[in-house]
Every structure is written in C-alpha cells, then in structure tokens.
Design a protein around this motif. Structure first.
Motif, PDB file in Angstrom:
ATOM      1  N   UNK B  36       0.837  -1.217   0.000  1.00 55.53           N
ATOM      2  CA  UNK B  36       0.000   0.000   0.000  1.00 55.53           C
ATOM      3  C   UNK B  36       0.864   1.257   0.000  1.00 55.53           C
ATOM      4  N   UNK B  37       1.981   1.221   0.729  1.00 51.56           N
ATOM      5  CA  UNK B  37       2.890   2.371   0.721  1.00 51.56           C
ATOM      6  C   UNK B  37       3.435   2.594  -0.696  1.00 51.56           C
ATOM      7  N   UNK B  38       3.741   1.497  -1.377  1.00 53.74           N
ATOM      8  CA  UNK B  38       4.248   1.595  -2.753  1.00 53.74           C
ATOM      9  C   UNK B  38       3.224   2.195  -3.698  1.00 53.74           C
ATOM     10  N   UNK B 140      11.945   4.249   1.744  1.00 55.03           N
ATOM     11  CA  UNK B 140      12.016   4.784   3.103  1.00 55.03           C
ATOM     12  C   UNK B 140      10.877   4.247   3.977  1.00 55.03           C
ATOM     13  N   UNK B 141       9.674   4.250   3.406  1.00 55.27           N
ATOM     14  CA  UNK B 141       8.520   3.752   4.157  1.00 55.27           C
ATOM     15  C   UNK B 141       8.706   2.279   4.527  1.00 55.27           C
ATOM     16  N   UNK B 142       9.220   1.502   3.573  1.00 54.45           N
ATOM     17  CA  UNK B 142       9.422   0.077   3.834  1.00 54.45           C
ATOM     18  C   UNK B 142      10.453  -0.122   4.948  1.00 54.45           C
ATOM     19  N   UNK B 143      11.516   0.666   4.913  1.00 53.63           N
ATOM     20  CA  UNK B 143      12.545   0.556   5.946  1.00 53.63           C
ATOM     21  C   UNK B 143      11.954   0.896   7.317  1.00 53.63           C
ATOM     22  N   UNK B 144      11.156   1.950   7.371  1.00 54.85           N
ATOM     23  CA  UNK B 144      10.515   2.332   8.638  1.00 54.85           C
ATOM     24  C   UNK B 144       9.611   1.230   9.169  1.00 54.85           C
ATOM     25  N   UNK B 145       8.848   0.670   8.251  1.00 53.73           N
ATOM     26  CA  UNK B 145       7.925  -0.396   8.625  1.00 53.73           C
ATOM     27  C   UNK B 145       8.670  -1.588   9.231  1.00 53.73           C
ATOM     28  N   UNK B 146       9.780  -1.953   8.594  1.00 55.75           N
ATOM     29  CA  UNK B 146      10.555  -3.106   9.048  1.00 55.75           C
ATOM     30  C   UNK B 146      11.273  -2.783  10.351  1.00 55.75           C
ATOM     31  N   UNK B 147      11.686  -1.539  10.490  1.00 56.82           N
ATOM     32  CA  UNK B 147      12.275  -1.053  11.740  1.00 56.82           C
ATOM     33  C   UNK B 147      11.230  -1.157  12.862  1.00 56.82           C
ATOM     34  N   UNK B 148      10.047  -0.639  12.594  1.00 59.73           N
ATOM     35  CA  UNK B 148       8.968  -0.697  13.591  1.00 59.73           C
ATOM     36  C   UNK B 148       8.602  -2.137  13.940  1.00 59.73           C
ATOM     37  N   UNK B 149       8.697  -3.013  12.948  1.00 57.64           N
ATOM     38  CA  UNK B 149       8.361  -4.427  13.177  1.00 57.64           C
ATOM     39  C   UNK B 149       9.417  -5.126  14.023  1.00 57.64           C
ATOM     40  N   UNK B 155      18.734  -3.929   5.740  1.00 59.08           N
ATOM     41  CA  UNK B 155      19.628  -3.628   4.626  1.00 59.08           C
ATOM     42  C   UNK B 155      18.825  -3.047   3.470  1.00 59.08           C
ATOM     43  N   UNK B 156      19.400  -2.024   2.851  1.00 55.98           N
ATOM     44  CA  UNK B 156      18.808  -1.498   1.622  1.00 55.98           C
ATOM     45  C   UNK B 156      19.778  -1.819   0.497  1.00 55.98           C
ATOM     46  N   UNK B 171      19.574   7.587   3.360  1.00 55.00           N
ATOM     47  CA  UNK B 171      18.535   6.621   3.747  1.00 55.00           C
ATOM     48  C   UNK B 171      19.058   5.620   4.768  1.00 55.00           C
ATOM     49  N   UNK B 172      20.397   5.529   4.911  1.00 64.39           N
ATOM     50  CA  UNK B 172      20.973   4.502   5.784  1.00 64.39           C
ATOM     51  C   UNK B 172      22.045   5.112   6.690  1.00 64.39           C
TER      52      UNK B 172
END
Lengths: 140, 330
Positions: B36-38, B140-149, B155-156, B171-172
């Motif tokens: 959905x973020x994508x 960025x959104x995906x990284x945040x989501x995985x961080x929150x999870x 890794x990007x 971004x990193x």
C-alpha cells in the motif's frame, strides 16, 4: 520523464520448483509480464515449495506462477496449495505453467490451481490471463 | 497473540488495523502495508504515521554498487552471518522499472536464498517506478515499517547504479559500496559521486586475479583525502570478499558493527538521522508539489507548446505562464 506513480501494479512471483533446470520458458513469461507493466519477482531455479510460498507472502504478490517441466506437477502443486493454506495465503492466485497432460490439468484445477498455461500459450494470452484473474479477484 | 487478526484473505483490512500485526511482525501484514505504501495510496498514511513512532531502533545499512558487482550475493552471505549473531534481518532490494511499460523484473531473490524460510529474515523486492536516485519512493517507508516491526538490521540494496545515483546515502546509517575488479582505472576512483559516499568499501570477487589492483587503487584514492578540516574518526576501510571462497564476510559484518559504534561514540549518528529525516520531509513535499503541478497543468500544456513552436513565446516564458496561479495550500 513521467513518473510511473502507478497504483496497484500487479505483482507476480515466478518460480521454478524442484529438480528442473529448464528456465527458458519462465524467462520469456517473466519478460512478457514485465512488458505488460507488471512487477515480476523471479526466484531462480531449484526452489522448494516452502521457499516459494515464503517468498510469495513477503512479496505480497497477487499471483504465484510456478513452472514445472519435470513431470513432478502432481506432487509439487498440491504441496504448494497446502502451504499457501497453512500460511493463510491462499488468496494468492496460483497459476501453473509447463508441459502438463490434459487429465492432470483438470485434476489440478479441481485442487485449486486457478489456471494452467501450457507450452503453446502465446505471450499475450499469458499476460491477459494474469490480468483477468487479478481483476476478477476481490479487492484487497 | 493479544490481538485478533482479521482474515487478510477475504476482506480488505483498513491499514490502521494492520499496525498492531506489523508491530507483532506478522509477515502478511508487513507485506501488505508495504504494497500500500508503494501504491502511494493516502489510505495507508495514518498507519505509517502510527508506526513511525516505533522506529529508530534498527541498524540501517545501505549497499550500493554497479550492476553485477555482487551486491545481492554479498547480502545473502552477510545476512547469514548476521543471523548467526542472533539478530533478525530485513532486506529491501531495489531493481529498476521499465521506462516503457512500467513493469519490472526483480531478480535479487535469485541470489538471496540461503535464508528463505527463516521467519527472522524478511526480504522484499521493490521496483524503482520512475525514481532516479537508485531507490524507490517507497523504500524509506518500507525501511521504517521493518524497523517498527522490530528487525535488528535493515539492509537497503540499491539498483545497480552508475556514478550519480546516491540517494541511499540519505537513507541509511552505514553505506557499503561494492566494486567489482576490472572496471576503470585510478582516475575513476577519484571522481565524485558513488565512491565518495562509502563508509566501507568492498571489492567483491577477490578470487579474481585483477582484484588486488582494484583494492590498491581504492586504498590509494583514500590516502588522497586532503581535507584537513575533516578529521576522520572513521578511517574508511577497503575490504576484499569472495563468494567463491566464502571470504571476508565475517570481517565485513564486524566492520559494519564497528562503524555503528563509531557513529554512536562520535555522535555522528544524530547528524545522519537528522539528514535522513530532512531528506524524507523534502522529498515528500516535492512529491506533493509535483502532484499538485500535474493537476494544475492538466490540459494547458499543448496550447503553450504550440505558442512556443510558433515562436510567440519562449520556453521559459511558457513555463512561467504554466505555473502562474498554482495554489499549494491544500
């Protein structure tokens, strides 16, 4: 350049499962779906059903396309269907491809493979079929 | 589990109801919210906003380099090494979208299969969808989501880059630049761009005979750093790796961790976080403006182009006319 800020690009995971090294067909399919504007995740050769289902979940694909030319389709597809259920991911549309006898095609459809695209399917039909299957499915 | 996950198979679950499952690291919820973020759908923004409050714990590592330099292969091995230390690992791997069809072939998983099946590894492939800096807009959104999870390391992996696609630097926290042996000479090594952004250089495929030369050129490039104002708390290392001989990966992981420690001790981590935050604010605002502009210009471009063609007006004047009256307040 126009940015393709496209909503709802169809995501398809294309996989080769088991001891089957014939990947020319699957590459052509991947290419034709790319040219139809879809995101195609290709896993490479010799994957297990577990790996493929795991990847399909993480990639949140609309369609899981499995190519089997080894004759092991009656073993592999039921296994994948079972794993999709176990992972609560059987909303992912399962499509088979390869050289598969007509009797087995009927049986696989009964088991829950949404569509079987045989070796003589034209590329445009592959893309149209995938798009139709996704369009018909409930929104998510 | 403490919450009820509605059946994601049969109903459209509002994004805000995916927040709790994401925090509990439910793979379907994480995957769906990234999709959905994508898509850029505004419906998921409140959910991402809620998740952002839970970010800031993950160690975010960017890996970049030219196409075919061995990023995916190295990342596969690095993930294995990180898992052995008990850490959970997520990967966001970016590949290019077709400029013609908008479709893509995302092939990073081909080389990332050692840990497929491990519930503590989450790999997500992402197409650039027209973004040009080596990442996708939703990276960025995906990284945040995985961080929150709760993934310990995220890794990007950028697209195979040329010289100028360096968005990953904002971004990193740690940037690895992978170079393969045999590309270019020592002048390539002092050009601006890609090679400048490395916190760690890796020369891959070091089982090849020409790898020593590439390593030497990179090291010698780094000694040319004459900026006296920039006292280096972190001397940039050049590491050699080989997937053929499974070499250098453990050392690379240790180096990434030492870099992280260095960022913490010098306090530079705060600057990097600020820089990432600033980039996100500006990029999002720019994307918003671009969208507003697209609406604003709709149907007015061709008439202006005709006037330019007829030499009644110059391109600059036409542009001024096009943006006149553009309202940006909501």
């Amino acid at each position: 350049m126009e940015t393709t800020e496209a909503k709802n690009i169809i995501r398809v995971l294309i996989a080769k499962v088991g001891l089957d090294g014939h990947d020319r067909g699957v590459k052509i399919v991947a290419r034709c779906l790319r040219d139809a504007g879809m995101d195609v995740i290709y896993t490479g050769l010799h994957r297990t059903p577990e790996e493929v289902v795991h990847a399909a979940v993480q990639e949140d694909v609309d369609v899981l396309g499995v190519s089997i030319l080894s004759g092991a389709h009656m073993t592999i597809f039921p296994k994948i269907i079972e794993l999709l259920r176990q992972n609560q991911a059987d909303d992912i549309i399962l499509v088979g491809g390869g050289v598969i006898p007509d009797d087995d095609v009927a049986e696989l459809r009964k088991l829950g493979v949404a569509e079987i695209l045989l070796q003589d399917t034209p590329p445009q039909t592959v893309a149209d079929t995938i798009r139709d299957l996704v369009t018909q499915r409930a929104p998510r | 589990m403490l919450f009820v996950i509605k059946d994601i198979r049969t109903i459209v679950i509002p994004s805000t109801e995916l927040v709790e499952p994401v925090l509990a690291r439910n793979p379907r919820a994480i995957a769906r919210l990234i999709t959905r973020a994508e898509s850029g759908d505004a419906e998921c923004r409140p959910a991402l906003e809620a998740l952002y409050a839970h970010t800031g714990r993950a160690q975010v590592v960017g890996m970049t380099g030219v196409a075919g330099s061995g990023k995916s292969t190295l990342l596969d091995m690095l993930t294995v090494a990180a898992r052995k230390t008990g850490r959970t690992v997520a990967v966001v791997a970016v590949d290019p979208s077709s400029p013609y069809s908008g479709g893509s072939i995302l092939g990073d998983r081909i080389r990332m299969n050692q840990l497929s099946g491990d519930p503590d590894v989450f790999i997500r492939s992402m197409a650039t969808r027209g973004a040009l800096g080596g990442l996708a807009r939703a990276t960025h959104d995906a990284v945040d989501l995985l961080d929150a999870a709760g993934f310990d390391m995220v890794f990007i992996e950028t697209v195979g880059v040329g010289q100028d696609e360096v968005d990953v630097v904002r971004a990193a926290h740690t940037i690895i630049v992978v170079s393969a042996p045999g590309l270019g000479d020592d002048i390539q090594a002092i050009k601006a761009g890609l090679l400048e952004i490395a916190d760690v250089h890796v020369v891959s495929k070091c089982d090849r005979s020409d790898a020593a030369k590439t390593i030497k050129e990179l090291r010698s490039m780094l000694t040319l750093d004459v900026d006296l104002n920039r006292k280096r708390a972190w001397p940039i290392p050049v590491l050699a790796t080989s997937s053929e001989e499974a070499q250098g990966v453990q050392e690379l992981l240790e180096t990434i961790d030492r870099h992280r420690e260095s960022l913490e001790t010098t306090g530079e981590i705060v600057q990097r976080r600020r820089s990432i935050a600033e980039t996100r604010v500006l990029q999002t605002a720019e994307a918003f403006l671009r969208g507003e502009f697209a609406k604003h210009r709709d149907g007015r471009v061709s008439a202006l182009v005709e006037r330019v063609m007829a030499r009644e007006i110059d391109p600059h004047g036409a542009a001024q006319e096009l943006i006149a009256g553009l309202q940006t307040e909501n």
